[in-house]
Design a protein around this motif. Sequence first.
Motif, PDB file in Angstrom:
ATOM      1  N   ILE A 113       0.831  -1.209   0.000  1.00  0.00           N
ATOM      2  CA  ILE A 113       0.000   0.000   0.000  1.00  0.00           C
ATOM      3  C   ILE A 113       0.861   1.253   0.000  1.00  0.00           C
ATOM      4  O   ILE A 113       0.597   2.216  -0.729  1.00  0.00           O
ATOM      5  N   LEU A 114       1.924   1.264   0.804  1.00  0.00           N
ATOM      6  CA  LEU A 114       2.801   2.429   0.848  1.00  0.00           C
ATOM      7  C   LEU A 114       3.522   2.632  -0.487  1.00  0.00           C
ATOM      8  O   LEU A 114       3.640   3.756  -0.972  1.00  0.00           O
ATOM      9  N   SER A 115       4.005   1.547  -1.075  1.00  0.00           N
ATOM     10  CA  SER A 115       4.777   1.668  -2.310  1.00  0.00           C
ATOM     11  C   SER A 115       3.896   1.952  -3.520  1.00  0.00           C
ATOM     12  O   SER A 115       4.372   2.521  -4.513  1.00  0.00           O
ATOM     13  N   SER A 116       2.614   1.592  -3.472  1.00  0.00           N
ATOM     14  CA  SER A 116       1.739   1.792  -4.632  1.00  0.00           C
ATOM     15  C   SER A 116       1.593   3.264  -4.992  1.00  0.00           C
ATOM     16  O   SER A 116       1.335   3.601  -6.154  1.00  0.00           O
TER      17      SER A 116
ATOM     18  N   TYR B 249       3.100   7.735  -9.077  1.00  0.00           N
ATOM     19  CA  TYR B 249       4.007   8.886  -9.083  1.00  0.00           C
ATOM     20  C   TYR B 249       4.931   8.874 -10.298  1.00  0.00           C
ATOM     21  O   TYR B 249       5.287   9.930 -10.831  1.00  0.00           O
ATOM     22  N   THR B 250       5.327   7.680 -10.740  1.00  0.00           N
ATOM     23  CA  THR B 250       6.218   7.588 -11.899  1.00  0.00           C
ATOM     24  C   THR B 250       5.505   7.878 -13.215  1.00  0.00           C
ATOM     25  O   THR B 250       6.151   8.254 -14.197  1.00  0.00           O
ATOM     26  N   LEU B 251       4.191   7.708 -13.254  1.00  0.00           N
ATOM     27  CA  LEU B 251       3.460   7.767 -14.522  1.00  0.00           C
ATOM     28  C   LEU B 251       3.338   9.172 -15.085  1.00  0.00           C
ATOM     29  O   LEU B 251       3.244   9.343 -16.314  1.00  0.00           O
TER      30      LEU B 251
ATOM     31  N   GLY C 135      -9.621  -6.283  -0.883  1.00  0.00           N
ATOM     32  CA  GLY C 135      -9.493  -5.008  -0.185  1.00  0.00           C
ATOM     33  C   GLY C 135      -8.187  -4.298  -0.468  1.00  0.00           C
ATOM     34  O   GLY C 135      -8.168  -3.091  -0.748  1.00  0.00           O
ATOM     35  N   ILE C 136      -7.065  -5.031  -0.414  1.00  0.00           N
ATOM     36  CA  ILE C 136      -5.764  -4.422  -0.659  1.00  0.00           C
ATOM     37  C   ILE C 136      -5.659  -3.867  -2.080  1.00  0.00           C
ATOM     38  O   ILE C 136      -5.240  -2.716  -2.278  1.00  0.00           O
ATOM     39  N   PRO C 137      -6.033  -4.631  -3.134  1.00  0.00           N
ATOM     40  CA  PRO C 137      -5.967  -4.068  -4.492  1.00  0.00           C
ATOM     41  C   PRO C 137      -6.819  -2.809  -4.669  1.00  0.00           C
ATOM     42  O   PRO C 137      -6.430  -1.898  -5.411  1.00  0.00           O
TER      43      PRO C 137
ATOM     44  N   VAL D 210      -6.475   3.266  -5.486  1.00  0.00           N
ATOM     45  CA  VAL D 210      -6.693   4.640  -5.016  1.00  0.00           C
ATOM     46  C   VAL D 210      -5.356   5.327  -4.777  1.00  0.00           C
ATOM     47  O   VAL D 210      -5.157   6.486  -5.149  1.00  0.00           O
ATOM     48  N   ARG D 211      -4.408   4.606  -4.186  1.00  0.00           N
ATOM     49  CA  ARG D 211      -3.088   5.176  -3.923  1.00  0.00           C
ATOM     50  C   ARG D 211      -2.328   5.471  -5.215  1.00  0.00           C
ATOM     51  O   ARG D 211      -1.585   6.450  -5.306  1.00  0.00           O
TER      52      ARG D 211
END
Length: 432
Positions: A67-70, A75-77, A123-125, A130-131
Amino acid sequence: MEERLKYSLLRDATDNQNIWSRQEKRLWFCTLILGTTSLYSTRTTMPLLVPAVAAERKWNKTDSGTILSSFFWGYTLTQVLGGYFSDRIGGQRVMLAAAIGWSLITFWMPNFILMAPKSLSWGIPFIVVVRIINGACQGVHFPSMISITSQNLCANERASFFSMLTCGSAFGTLLTGTVGSIILDYFGWPAVFRVIGFLGLVWTLCLRYYTMSWDKNRVVNVQCPKLVHHEASVPWLRFLRCSSLWACVIAHACEMNCFFVLLSWLPTYFHDTFPTAKGWVVNMIPWLALPPCTILGKILTDWLVARKWSLTAVRKIVQSVCFLSQNIALAFLCHATDFSTALACMTIIIGGSGFHNNGVTVNPQDLSPTYSGSVFGLMNTMGAVPGFLGVYLAGYILELTQSWTVVFSTSIAFNLFGWIVFTLFGSADVIQ
């Protein structure tokens, strides 16, 4: 238009300031540093709250790392696209549209988390998506900002002006670490998202209805045209053939790996290693070092330039201070057993990023003042790749080995590689 033209003729033909008057500089500086503060405040909200949210939602370290890294996946896009469109249509427009997005997402994040299915397979995906969108919105901010400053400031003002704006990252992190920690203790984690998101929305209103309204009355010196580029394309082949660009990109990526890992995992590190430590202390003290170290980096830069050092040598010296101070502190942190030592090491590491803000971070303006937004977008895209890989890898390592030493040792290796590359191949000579 007639009044603007009439007034512009009163300006001195030797005036190198294409757009901003002294008053406009102050206005835009305050606006942009507050925007960067708000940006980082929203960015660091999830790292601050992930221990509390993870305990409630039954996330393990790998889930938290994902979740943190997503955020950095998104951000790279948008880095390169953000820089390109900022150079073409104006960074303030791109920045405003994106700010509305990341402010609203932060404000509604409790809804997204609570409405996510409790099943981890779904739930995680959902939260990851969203992130990613949040990261994509935030990805255009710095390319837009460097484009704005490059197009509206004299060459001798750009680097120092932009480096001071980067202090907003520390102010935003401090805001979340102090105010956010207090709100978390008394009102719970959903309230933190609400308050930080609301502050972001307030800033977007100020940007749109106050700062940008000055464009209507902007005075342009017709004898010294605006530095806006009107060609259809960026000469990427010329850029990509230059070793100085790749040295800048690699050094930035290596330092960002260290910075983003700490940005994302610092609250968890202190929560796990020193559970009795006050949250507001560990989330405030290290970030207090960033603004003064950024100012020290600027003073060192100005001192060396005044003594006729080449700009290339100055950038390498300042960046070396960053890498060496961070690696020494990381080495001590690997063996830290008491809270005071760990806190001091973290403070030095975060402070080292202040010198990075006067070194590699401003290097795109040296390499290409005209295309600085696009070049910075490329640099920050590559810088964000270690962000999501490093943040995810840190979570995986912690889940597998429960060892923070391995995480910190990996950052040391990245920093050493980036320092060698930039020292050998870095340059401040203009490419285009």
